[in-house]
Design a protein around this motif. Structure first.
Motif, PDB file in Angstrom:
ATOM      1  N   GLU A 106       0.823  -1.209   0.000  1.00 11.64           N
ATOM      2  CA  GLU A 106       0.000   0.000   0.000  1.00 11.64           C
ATOM      3  C   GLU A 106       0.858   1.261   0.000  1.00 11.64           C
ATOM      4  O   GLU A 106       2.071   1.201   0.170  1.00 11.64           O
ATOM      5  N   ASN A 107       0.173   2.408  -0.245  1.00 11.90           N
ATOM      6  CA  ASN A 107       0.806   3.728  -0.212  1.00 11.90           C
ATOM      7  C   ASN A 107       1.943   3.875  -1.228  1.00 11.90           C
ATOM      8  O   ASN A 107       2.963   4.520  -0.961  1.00 11.90           O
ATOM      9  N   LEU A 108       1.766   3.274  -2.419  1.00 10.05           N
ATOM     10  CA  LEU A 108       2.792   3.350  -3.467  1.00 10.05           C
ATOM     11  C   LEU A 108       2.321   4.138  -4.687  1.00 10.05           C
ATOM     12  O   LEU A 108       3.000   4.145  -5.717  1.00 10.05           O
ATOM     13  N   TYR A 125      10.828  -5.030  -4.265  1.00  8.53           N
ATOM     14  CA  TYR A 125      11.217  -6.178  -3.453  1.00  8.53           C
ATOM     15  C   TYR A 125      10.445  -6.137  -2.137  1.00  8.53           C
ATOM     16  O   TYR A 125      10.655  -5.249  -1.319  1.00  8.53           O
ATOM     17  N   MET A 126       9.561  -7.108  -1.925  1.00  8.98           N
ATOM     18  CA  MET A 126       8.807  -7.182  -0.669  1.00  8.98           C
ATOM     19  C   MET A 126       8.753  -8.631  -0.187  1.00  8.98           C
ATOM     20  O   MET A 126       7.736  -9.118   0.299  1.00  8.98           O
ATOM     21  N   GLU A 127       9.879  -9.304  -0.311  1.00 13.81           N
ATOM     22  CA  GLU A 127       9.969 -10.695   0.128  1.00 13.81           C
ATOM     23  C   GLU A 127      10.074 -10.795   1.651  1.00 13.81           C
ATOM     24  O   GLU A 127      10.362  -9.814   2.333  1.00 13.81           O
ATOM     25  N   HIS A 128       9.803 -11.983   2.173  1.00 13.15           N
ATOM     26  CA  HIS A 128       9.924 -12.264   3.606  1.00 13.15           C
ATOM     27  C   HIS A 128       9.061 -11.334   4.459  1.00 13.15           C
ATOM     28  O   HIS A 128       9.547 -10.670   5.384  1.00 13.15           O
ATOM     29  N   GLU A 172      -1.785  -6.534  -4.233  1.00 14.83           N
ATOM     30  CA  GLU A 172      -2.641  -5.363  -4.442  1.00 14.83           C
ATOM     31  C   GLU A 172      -1.791  -4.099  -4.387  1.00 14.83           C
ATOM     32  O   GLU A 172      -0.594  -4.162  -4.140  1.00 14.83           O
ATOM     33  N   GLY A 173      -2.444  -2.964  -4.659  1.00 14.44           N
ATOM     34  CA  GLY A 173      -1.747  -1.685  -4.531  1.00 14.44           C
ATOM     35  C   GLY A 173      -0.736  -1.396  -5.617  1.00 14.44           C
ATOM     36  O   GLY A 173       0.134  -0.535  -5.437  1.00 14.44           O
TER      37      GLY A 173
END
Length: 277
Positions: free
Chosen positions: A8-10, A20-23, A30-31
């Protein structure tokens, strides 16, 4: 691990190309509606259970969803540039081949990692992999189906014509020839093909040696020819000079050295040697 539960907030990051939003603990993709320039999306090791929310990602090339809770490959049609899909260690295959048929919606995929899932039907080779026109690198180990495919590596290599790398090893041209021969006529046909390959290698090595030797000989011939031309040119110059001077060329002049007279003192006035009485 950062503990993010949502993407979110992107909205203001419209030019981002890699995310990169791993782990984390993300459960839903979404977003991303304001990020059409995204090329690489890394979401492995989260809690995602469904592929969705990527309709605007028409430039996406790399998608990593390994280590989630996904049961089915779907909703890939908008990803017209997708080349690399990593979806290892999920729950795909428990519903049969229907769980994986969605990969055919992304015909540009060349790298496909679906290892450590739950595919058990060997028909996945003919029904899925052979229909992936650009498939070059496939990770399929860790699925029960590998145990049901006779001579697994040779069969996969022979049937999937575009494949260049399977699991932990590359597939070379010789490997393909041997695999195709085996599938055609068993071990005997494979042995014959290996013998043929060996003979071709020997002939190629001999040709390379002969070509190299010919290259050396050519260089020697050219050197001899150059030396011959240089000698002939030197003779021509010599004869021309001889004709011009009416004989042998005059020796170079040697500058005359003026002799010192006895009266001159080589040591100078101050160092004049006294006369003995």
């Amino acid at each position: 691990f950062k503990g993010f539960r949502n993407i979110e907030n992107l909205d203001q990051y419209t030019g981002v190309k890699c995310l990169y939003m791993e782990h984390n603990q993300i459960a839903t993709i979404e977003g991303l509606d304001k990020m059409p320039q995204l090329i690489s999306l890394i979401l492995h090791e989260n809690s995602i259970d469904k592929i969705s929310g990527m309709d605007v990602l028409v430039n996406l090339k790399i998608l990593n969803l390994s280590g989630n809770k996904i049961r089915r490959i779907e909703n890939l049609k908008p990803l017209v540039c997708l080349e690399n899909l990593q979806i290892a260690n999920n729950l795909i295959g428990k519903g049969g081949l229907d769980d994986v048929i969605g990969i055919l919606e992304a015909p540009s995929v060349a790298v496909f990692d679906i290892s450590k899932n739950f595919l058990i039907d060997p028909k996945v080779v003919e029904e899925i992999f052979m229909k992936m026109k650009k498939l070059a690198l496939l990770y399929f180990s860790g699925n029960e189906a590998t145990k049901s495919i006779p001579n697994y590596r040779k069969t996969m290599t022979a049937k999937i014509k575009t494949l260049k790398h399977l699991d932990d090893r590359p597939i070379f041209a010789e490997d393909r020839r041997c695999a195709e021969a085996f599938c055609k006529g068993g071990l005997e046909e494979e042995r014959n093909e290996r013998t043929k390959i060996k003979k071709e290698k020997e002939e190629e090595d001999k040709k390379n040696r002969d070509d190299f030797e010919e290259l050396l000989n050519q260089a020697k011939r050219e050197k001899v020819e150059e030396e011959k031309k240089a000698t002939e040119e030197a003779k021509r110059v010599f004869i021309t000079e001889e004709k011009t001077s009416g004989g042998l060329p005059a020796p170079p002049l040697i500058p005359e050295i003026e002799a010192k007279t006895e009266e001159e003192n080589p040591f100078g006035e101050e160092d004049k040697i006294p006369e003995l009485e």
